[in-house]
Design an enzyme around this catalytic site. Structure first.
Site, PDB file in Angstrom:
ATOM      1  N   GLU A 175       0.822  -1.217   0.000  1.00 49.78           N
ATOM      2  CA  GLU A 175       0.000   0.000   0.000  1.00 49.78           C
ATOM      3  C   GLU A 175       0.858   1.272   0.000  1.00 49.78           C
ATOM      4  O   GLU A 175       0.532   2.261   0.656  1.00 49.78           O
ATOM      5  CB  GLU A 175      -0.963  -0.002   1.187  1.00 49.78           C
ATOM      6  CG  GLU A 175      -1.972  -1.147   1.147  1.00 49.78           C
ATOM      7  CD  GLU A 175      -3.008  -1.068   2.263  1.00 49.78           C
ATOM      8  OE1 GLU A 175      -2.751  -0.382   3.270  1.00 49.78           O
ATOM      9  OE2 GLU A 175      -4.072  -1.699   2.126  1.00 49.78           O
ATOM     10  N   GLU A 203      -6.847  -7.805  -0.814  1.00 55.84           N
ATOM     11  CA  GLU A 203      -7.446  -7.669   0.517  1.00 55.84           C
ATOM     12  C   GLU A 203      -8.917  -7.308   0.393  1.00 55.84           C
ATOM     13  O   GLU A 203      -9.261  -6.150   0.128  1.00 55.84           O
ATOM     14  CB  GLU A 203      -6.719  -6.605   1.353  1.00 55.84           C
ATOM     15  CG  GLU A 203      -5.327  -6.995   1.784  1.00 55.84           C
ATOM     16  CD  GLU A 203      -4.732  -6.017   2.794  1.00 55.84           C
ATOM     17  OE1 GLU A 203      -5.517  -5.223   3.402  1.00 55.84           O
ATOM     18  OE2 GLU A 203      -3.503  -6.034   2.980  1.00 55.84           O
TER      19      GLU A 203
END
Length: 453
Positions: free
Chosen positions: A176, A247
């Site tokens: 991320e 995710e």
């Protein structure tokens, strides 16, 4: 309209085992396109005794892959001193997954976030002269590369990559990073390019991922994290890369999770990972600030390894339904049709008349009656109805059940973590200024006790 037959593949060379590659439709394993369902289970958040049961329940729930981070500060708490025992025995964990016939996605990071203390970075990095974390900074890159190479070397030595006949089919570098990339100016994008190139040079024989990284350099695959990637994902940054959801946060209801998974698959998604499938326990001081000991305890398998209904069962039925028509989804041409203001059909029509349809109703408050291929259907509110043969509607029904599995009424089932409160007369450190907490404790305690006047 997209035709998967026209996609160009990115081949990953195989050595002694099955080859893993990808194209614009999906990851391929041994030359076969696959729709893969995955679940995050983190080895240090459960005990080795729990691992076989957790993996078995994941497999029974229709998963193909177990996804896990690698926890740098767990394995190298002091520079050069490594621990791969007990809950840190990642090789044992991966071998157990392999023994049960599932694949592995290994997220090396080594920054992982994961609500884990320091995001997985070992505290001793704090004392490296001139270091700037997660930037085009030579001291950080040296240590990051050294650890990533050690993990890859360990996996290779145990023949755990799919290219060696093992279960690891995908790896991830960084985590991320795009959310903070701009904070580093020119050092951010150059760090992304370096991290991708460094990972590829490790020659794992399987593809690499970067999650939430729109500018992931080729051949690294950019992926989506979030609740609603069926709606929010911009898509792969190359037509030769598949749509991957690393995710899928499982704190929503079973119905909402299933809706977004089905929508993602309808839009040519081919890999969905549930984060978490089993959250487990943050033992000792491993949790990040403001994170409870119990981790992600709305997952399909709860902290103690018990199945949570209706979430586990609802998703199991969804997986079975999609897999029943996966060949059509992977080989047919996709078309979309409007069925109303909030209704749409995603139709996969094959050359031999095989057909699968996803009928989507985005209206959150009302069901809708629609007509599809001369047949009338009632679509429940906020739903995706799957027609594996474009005719028969697959209806999912679930019941909630509970059984007594284990009583936790014995003191040997629990562990208490205690911090020692020092006595002033037994201390020796004195200073005429306030002391830096982390420099004093070196992360051996959450507390710095002091008296001042």
């Amino acid at each position: 309209m997209r035709n998967s037959a026209n996609y160009t593949s990115a081949a990953i060379p195989a050595k002694n085992g099955g080859g893993v590659s990808y194209d614009g439709r999906s990851v391929t394993i041994n030359g076969q396109h696959r729709i893969l369902f995955s679940g995050s289970i983190h080895y240090p958040r459960s005990t080795p005794q729990m691992w076989p049961s957790l993996i078995s329940k994941a497999k029974e729930g229709g998963l193909d892959v177990i996804q896990t981070y690698v926890f740098w500060n767990l394995h190298e708490p002091r520079q050069g001193q490594f621990d791969f025992s007990g809950r840190a025995d990642i090789v044992r964990f991966i071998k157990e997954i392999h023994a049960q016939g599932l694949y592995v996605t290994l997220r090396i990071g080594p920054f992982i976030e994961s609500e884990w203390t320091y995001g997985g970075l070992p505290f001793w990095l704090h004392d490296v002269p001139g270091i700037v974390f997660r930037s085009d900074n030579q001291p950080f890159k040296d240590h990051m590369q050294k650890f990533a190479a050690k993990i890859v070397s360990m996996m290779k030595s145990e023949n755990l990559y799919a290219s060696q006949g093992g279960p690891i089919i995908l790896s991830q570098i960084e985590n991320e990073y795009q959310t903070i990339e701009s904070d580093f100016g020119d050092k951010g994008p150059s760090y992304v390019r370096w991290a991708a190139a460094m990972a590829v040079r490790l020659q794992t024989g399987v593809p690499w991922l970067m999650c939430k990284q729109d500018d992931a350099p080729d051949p690294v695959i950019n992926t989506c994290n979030g609740y609603r990637c069926g709606q929010t994902f911009k898509g792969p940054n190359s037509p030769n890369k598949p749509s991957v959801w690393t995710e899928n946060w499982t704190s929503l209801s079973a119905q909402d999770i299933a809706f977004h998974v089905a929508l993602f698959i309808a839009k040519n998604g081919s890999y969905v990972n549930y984060y978490m499938y089993h959250g487990g326990t943050n033992f000792g001081r491993t949790a990040a600030a403001f994170v409870t000991t119990s981790y992600y305890d709305e997952a399909p398998i709860d902290e103690y390894g018990l199945i949570r209904q209706p979430k586990w069962g609802h998703l199991k039925e969804l997986h079975a339904t999609i897999k029943s028509c996966s060949q059509t989804l992977l080989t047919a041409v996709q078309q979309t049709f409007s069925l109303g203001q909030h209704q749409k059909a995603y139709v996969f029509q094959g050359k031999s008349k095989e057909c699968t349809a996803f009928l989507v109703n985005r209206n959150r408050t009302h069901a809708a009656r629609v007509k599809f291929q001369n047949t009338s259907y009632i679509l429940p509110r906020w739903s995706v109805s799957i027609l594996p043969d474009c005719k028969s509607l697959r209806v999912q029904r679930n019941t909630r059940s509970m059984i007594l599995s284990q009583k936790l009424n014995s003191t040997d089932k629990w562990k208490e973590y205690k911090e020692t409160i020092p006595e002033f007369d037994n201390t020796s450190i004195r200073a005429d200024t306030l002391l830096d907490h982390l420099n004093m404790t070196k992360d051996t305690s959450d507390y710095l006790w002091y008296t001042f006047r």
